[in-house]
Design an enzyme around this catalytic site. Structure first.
Site, PDB file in Angstrom:
ATOM      1  N   SER A 194      -9.887   3.393  -0.881  1.00  0.00           N
ATOM      2  CA  SER A 194      -8.413   2.971  -0.873  1.00  0.00           C
ATOM      3  C   SER A 194      -7.718   3.581  -2.172  1.00  0.00           C
ATOM      4  CB  SER A 194      -8.095   1.309  -0.877  1.00  0.00           C
ATOM      5  OG  SER A 194      -6.692   1.109  -0.955  1.00  0.00           O
ATOM      6  N   TYR A 209      -8.250  -7.155  -4.671  1.00  0.00           N
ATOM      7  CA  TYR A 209      -8.490  -6.020  -3.465  1.00  0.00           C
ATOM      8  C   TYR A 209      -8.651  -4.697  -4.315  1.00  0.00           C
ATOM      9  CZ  TYR A 209      -7.367  -2.692   0.089  1.00  0.00           C
ATOM     10  OH  TYR A 209      -7.497  -1.595   0.868  1.00  0.00           O
TER      11      TYR A 209
END
Length: 315
Positions: A194, A209
């Site tokens: 990501s 996250y």
């Protein structure tokens, strides 16, 4: 003309010559970077994925990027092992793929990566696919926060679920599949990272996250080095926003755009990048955004991301 230039340079102060040389080197470096990016993005040929094996395994294969990977790999002629926690969705996706690519063989496995028995589910799957030539592994499964939250507001259940799915699940399934690749001395592993952990220096209000995706990035790099001599290509792909259900829920992404591709458009680029760099951003619009972020000071990016997180929290 060249001799005239040298004569002119000799008459200049040393600091002007030094600055000119540095400017030339910077221009040369940036020109090489641009030409390399153009070649990789628009002209480099995708690898023949069948050389890795006849089967591909995709986790999180019933929605978004995972589902798009399933269709694209079927289009490339690979048989599929689809893994998801929702058996009904697995059956629906199987029917959709078989309708479009009737020669594709498909096996499905219901595994809940957030559950307490991940190891048992993966072991059962590993036994069931023993003997299959699994050449491509797409570790796509992943979860994020339900909404923007400061670290002290995140319930233990939420962040433990993130660790189980994003870290433990990815590690266990990679461990289960890579042994066969080592034995066959070929394979390709794609871990979906990501931009939250790589493109920007921080991702405030989504700290756990971002940290789990940082783990994915470092794991990928280490495995890339460890297993290259076994003929196994390990890669971390770094998407920014893609128009999926997750992005819609977390970032209010309503529809695709030039810089926010659909899952299908993103995966078209992603499949073409398999087997090359240890880390890449396959979609051209994302790579431009990464470059723009790279020239901004960290403090500016930190403040920008913090303001976005706070606005989402208020919303």
């Amino acid at each position: 003309m060249l001799s005239t230039c040298f004569i002119h340079l000799k008459t200049q102060p040393w600091w002007i010559i030094t600055l000119s040389l540095l400017g030339f080197l910077s221009l040369f470096k940036n020109s090489i970077f641009l030409l390399k990016w153009i070649f990789i993005t628009f002209f480099r040929k995708p690898k023949n994925l069948k050389k890795y094996g006849t089967w591909a395994l995709i986790t999180g294969s019933t929605d978004g990027i995972g589902k798009a990977f399933s269709f694209q790999l079927a289009k490339k002629g690979l048989n599929l092992i689809l893994v998801s926690r929702n058996l009904s969705k697995l059956k629906n996706v199987t029917r959709e793929i078989e309708a479009k690519y009737p020669n594709t063989r498909i096996k499905i496995f219901e595994i809940d990566f957030s559950g307490p028995n991940i190891s048992a589910g993966i072991l059962e799957m590993k036994e069931a696919i023993k003997g299959l030539d699994v050449g491509v592994l797409i570790n796509n499964v992943g979860v994020t926060y339900p909404s923007a939250m400061f670290f002290h507001e995140v319930d233990e259940e939420i962040w433990m679920n993130l660790v189980r799915v994003n870290v433990e699940g990815t590690s266990l399934i990679t461990r289960g599949i890579i042994e066969g690749m080592v034995a066959r001395r070929k394979g390709a592993i794609v871990n979906i990272g990501s931009g939250a952990s790589i493109v920007t220096p921080s991702h405030p209000l989504y700290a756990v996250y971002a940290a789990t995706k940082g783990y994915i990035d470092q794991l990928s790099r280490c495995l890339y080095v460890e297993y290259k001599h076994y003929g196994i290509d390990v890669q971390c792909q770094v998407p920014l926003y893609v128009s999926t259900k997750m992005a819609s829920k977390v970032a209010s992404v309503e529809k695709p755009s030039v810089f926010i591709p659909s899952a299908e458009k993103y995966v078209e680029s992603a499949v073409g990048s398999i087997g090359y760099e240890a880390r890449c951003t396959p979609y051209w619009g994302h790579s431009i955004q990464w470059w723009l972020a790279s020239i901004l000071p960290d403090a500016v990016l930190d403040a920008w991301r913090l303001s976005i997180g706070i606005n989402r929290r208020r919303g």
